[in-house]
Design a protein around this motif. Structure first.
Motif, PDB file in Angstrom:
ATOM      1  N   GLY A  13      46.724   7.031  89.314  1.00 61.80           N
ATOM      2  CA  GLY A  13      46.691   5.584  88.823  1.00 61.80           C
ATOM      3  C   GLY A  13      45.505   4.766  88.475  1.00 61.80           C
ATOM      4  O   GLY A  13      44.531   5.727  88.246  1.00 61.80           O
ATOM      5  N   TYR A  17      42.253  -0.379  89.305  1.00 56.14           N
ATOM      6  CA  TYR A  17      42.995  -0.901  90.304  1.00 56.14           C
ATOM      7  C   TYR A  17      42.222  -2.167  91.517  1.00 56.14           C
ATOM      8  O   TYR A  17      41.539  -1.385  91.990  1.00 56.14           O
ATOM      9  CB  TYR A  17      44.109   0.001  90.481  1.00 56.14           C
ATOM     10  CG  TYR A  17      45.121  -0.274  91.623  1.00 56.14           C
ATOM     11  CD1 TYR A  17      45.920  -1.134  91.734  1.00 56.14           C
ATOM     12  CD2 TYR A  17      44.288  -0.378  93.210  1.00 56.14           C
ATOM     13  CE1 TYR A  17      47.245  -1.575  92.251  1.00 56.14           C
ATOM     14  CE2 TYR A  17      45.656  -1.179  94.473  1.00 56.14           C
ATOM     15  CZ  TYR A  17      46.662  -1.107  93.585  1.00 56.14           C
ATOM     16  OH  TYR A  17      47.052  -1.921  95.273  1.00 56.14           O
ATOM     17  N   ASP A  20      46.237  -4.947  93.183  1.00 53.33           N
ATOM     18  CA  ASP A  20      47.776  -5.766  93.411  1.00 53.33           C
ATOM     19  C   ASP A  20      48.756  -5.218  94.150  1.00 53.33           C
ATOM     20  O   ASP A  20      49.576  -6.451  93.858  1.00 53.33           O
ATOM     21  CB  ASP A  20      47.636  -5.840  91.113  1.00 53.33           C
ATOM     22  CG  ASP A  20      46.002  -6.021  91.323  1.00 53.33           C
ATOM     23  OD1 ASP A  20      45.095  -5.093  91.038  1.00 53.33           O
ATOM     24  OD2 ASP A  20      46.150  -6.636  89.998  1.00 53.33           O
ATOM     25  N   TRP A 204      49.912   3.449  89.151  1.00 49.61           N
ATOM     26  CA  TRP A 204      50.098   2.065  88.375  1.00 49.61           C
ATOM     27  C   TRP A 204      49.374   2.554  86.951  1.00 49.61           C
ATOM     28  O   TRP A 204      48.406   3.012  87.191  1.00 49.61           O
ATOM     29  CB  TRP A 204      49.041   1.681  89.227  1.00 49.61           C
ATOM     30  CG  TRP A 204      48.224   0.328  89.058  1.00 49.61           C
ATOM     31  CD1 TRP A 204      47.453   0.176  88.021  1.00 49.61           C
ATOM     32  CD2 TRP A 204      49.077  -0.962  89.245  1.00 49.61           C
ATOM     33  NE1 TRP A 204      46.533  -0.812  88.165  1.00 49.61           N
ATOM     34  CE2 TRP A 204      47.527  -1.490  88.853  1.00 49.61           C
ATOM     35  CE3 TRP A 204      49.716  -1.630  89.473  1.00 49.61           C
ATOM     36  CZ2 TRP A 204      48.299  -3.330  88.664  1.00 49.61           C
ATOM     37  CZ3 TRP A 204      50.002  -2.443  89.818  1.00 49.61           C
ATOM     38  CH2 TRP A 204      49.272  -3.548  89.388  1.00 49.61           C
ATOM     39  N   TYR A 205      50.845   2.476  86.106  1.00 50.76           N
ATOM     40  CA  TYR A 205      50.174   2.595  84.111  1.00 50.76           C
ATOM     41  C   TYR A 205      50.683   1.821  84.080  1.00 50.76           C
ATOM     42  O   TYR A 205      52.004   1.267  83.397  1.00 50.76           O
ATOM     43  CB  TYR A 205      50.817   3.669  84.109  1.00 50.76           C
ATOM     44  CG  TYR A 205      50.897   4.523  83.245  1.00 50.76           C
ATOM     45  CD1 TYR A 205      49.773   4.903  81.960  1.00 50.76           C
ATOM     46  CD2 TYR A 205      52.495   4.373  81.887  1.00 50.76           C
ATOM     47  CE1 TYR A 205      49.582   4.895  80.772  1.00 50.76           C
ATOM     48  CE2 TYR A 205      52.140   5.303  81.259  1.00 50.76           C
ATOM     49  CZ  TYR A 205      50.905   5.018  80.340  1.00 50.76           C
ATOM     50  OH  TYR A 205      50.993   6.134  78.585  1.00 50.76           O
ATOM     51  N   ASP A 206      49.403   1.133  82.966  1.00 47.38           N
ATOM     52  CA  ASP A 206      49.592   0.238  82.030  1.00 47.38           C
ATOM     53  C   ASP A 206      49.710   0.828  80.137  1.00 47.38           C
ATOM     54  O   ASP A 206      49.945  -0.305  79.513  1.00 47.38           O
ATOM     55  CB  ASP A 206      48.228  -0.832  81.923  1.00 47.38           C
ATOM     56  CG  ASP A 206      46.884  -0.519  81.674  1.00 47.38           C
ATOM     57  OD1 ASP A 206      47.299   1.067  81.151  1.00 47.38           O
ATOM     58  OD2 ASP A 206      45.923  -0.872  81.984  1.00 47.38           O
ATOM     59  N   ASN A 228      57.132   3.362  88.845  1.00 39.01           N
ATOM     60  CA  ASN A 228      55.837   3.005  88.477  1.00 39.01           C
ATOM     61  C   ASN A 228      55.243   1.277  88.716  1.00 39.01           C
ATOM     62  O   ASN A 228      56.284   0.624  88.534  1.00 39.01           O
ATOM     63  CB  ASN A 228      55.387   2.249  86.698  1.00 39.01           C
ATOM     64  CG  ASN A 228      53.975   2.224  85.712  1.00 39.01           C
ATOM     65  OD1 ASN A 228      53.583   1.724  86.393  1.00 39.01           O
ATOM     66  ND2 ASN A 228      53.798   1.646  84.629  1.00 39.01           N
ATOM     67  N   HIS A 230      53.322  -1.179  88.625  1.00 35.65           N
ATOM     68  CA  HIS A 230      52.484  -1.853  87.107  1.00 35.65           C
ATOM     69  C   HIS A 230      53.058  -3.038  86.568  1.00 35.65           C
ATOM     70  O   HIS A 230      54.306  -2.735  86.157  1.00 35.65           O
ATOM     71  CB  HIS A 230      51.699  -1.139  86.260  1.00 35.65           C
ATOM     72  CG  HIS A 230      50.935  -2.279  85.816  1.00 35.65           C
ATOM     73  ND1 HIS A 230      50.450  -2.947  84.534  1.00 35.65           N
ATOM     74  CD2 HIS A 230      48.464  -2.511  85.780  1.00 35.65           C
ATOM     75  CE1 HIS A 230      49.439  -3.567  84.767  1.00 35.65           C
ATOM     76  NE2 HIS A 230      48.725  -2.777  84.776  1.00 35.65           N
TER      77      HIS A 230
END
Length: 244
Positions: A13, A17, A20, A204-206, A228, A230
């Motif tokens: 991730g 971060y 969240d 945790w990938y945007d 994921n 995110h």
């Protein structure tokens, strides 16, 4: 000893971060444990990595208080590791770090409320209980493996994150140091190690470029399941298995 990839999950991730998904992380660890996962690999970067490691430790339960080493630079040349289990693999040169090919197991166990990724047509392992309710309380047999790209990684962190890194490392069941010193490409080597020793990636990938982008794409190409966490998760190609 290398854990069975079929019962191992890895984390990846962004360093940005800020907590969240801390509650979702703990829930995910418990859900995956209920489905047979026992080993969790963490790349030990600031941000999501350390938060994920702390989630595993919180689910594993309290451990006896003890001192941790202020420096583990000797690990790569055979020195002691401050891990709880004392089991830090002394990685020599990066080229000599054993990375066995991924061996597909049965259909990847699903994460909370999600469908399993496609897998070879084989009966599920007895240890995997699809649809099992996540247990409460400490999780026996839960293992955290700290995968450190190079000795002294935390030297580039802030003072607060260095302290956090060392506390996680001290509580980890095992650690693997992949290089005695920083070198170009060492983070990619770490990311490859994570993917090649797991059957599922918790991310945790945007969608932004960088190490997490590389790791997610590599995991999907190798057929790993993906969770994921995110909220702005990008849409990924449908030709690869995912646990979205």
């Amino acid at each position: 000893m290398i854990a069975d990839p079929r019962t191992s999950a890895a984390f990846s991730g962004h360093r940005t971060y800020r907590g969240d998904a801390d509650a979702a992380l703990r829930t995910t660890v418990r859900e995956l444990y209920a489905r047979g996962f026992r080993t969790f690999l963490c790349g030990m970067a600031v941000g999501f990595d350390l938060a994920a490691a702390e989630a595993v430790l919180a689910c594993r339960g309290p451990v006896p208080a003890g001192e941790y080493g202020a420096d583990y630079a000797g690990v790569a040349s055979g020195g002691p590791c401050p891990g709880r289990g004392g089991g830090c693999a002394a990685g020599a040169a990066v080229s000599s770090v054993p990375v066995p090919p991924f061996v597909p197991g049965p259909a990847t166990p699903s994460a909370p409320g999600l469908s399993p990724a496609p897998g070879p047509s084989a009966a599920p392992r007895a240890a995997v209980h699809a649809g099992a309710n996540p247990p409460s309380g400490p999780l026996p047999g839960l293992t955290l493996v700290a995968v450190v790209p190079f000795a002294g990684q935390e030297g580039r962190f802030s003072a607060a994150d260095r302290e956090r890194f060392r506390r996680v490392l001290a509580a980890a069941d095992r650690c693997v140091v992949l290089s005695p010193a920083y070198h170009a490409g060492c983070y990619a080597v770490r990311n490859n190690y994570l993917v090649e020793h797991a059957s599922l990636l918790v991310a945790w990938y945007d969608g932004s470029p960088g190490g997490t982008h590389y790791t997610v794409r590599r995991a999907l190409r190798r057929g790993l399941g993906l969770v994921n966490l995110h909220r702005a998760a990008p849409v990924l190609p449908q030709s690869v298995p995912t646990l979205f």
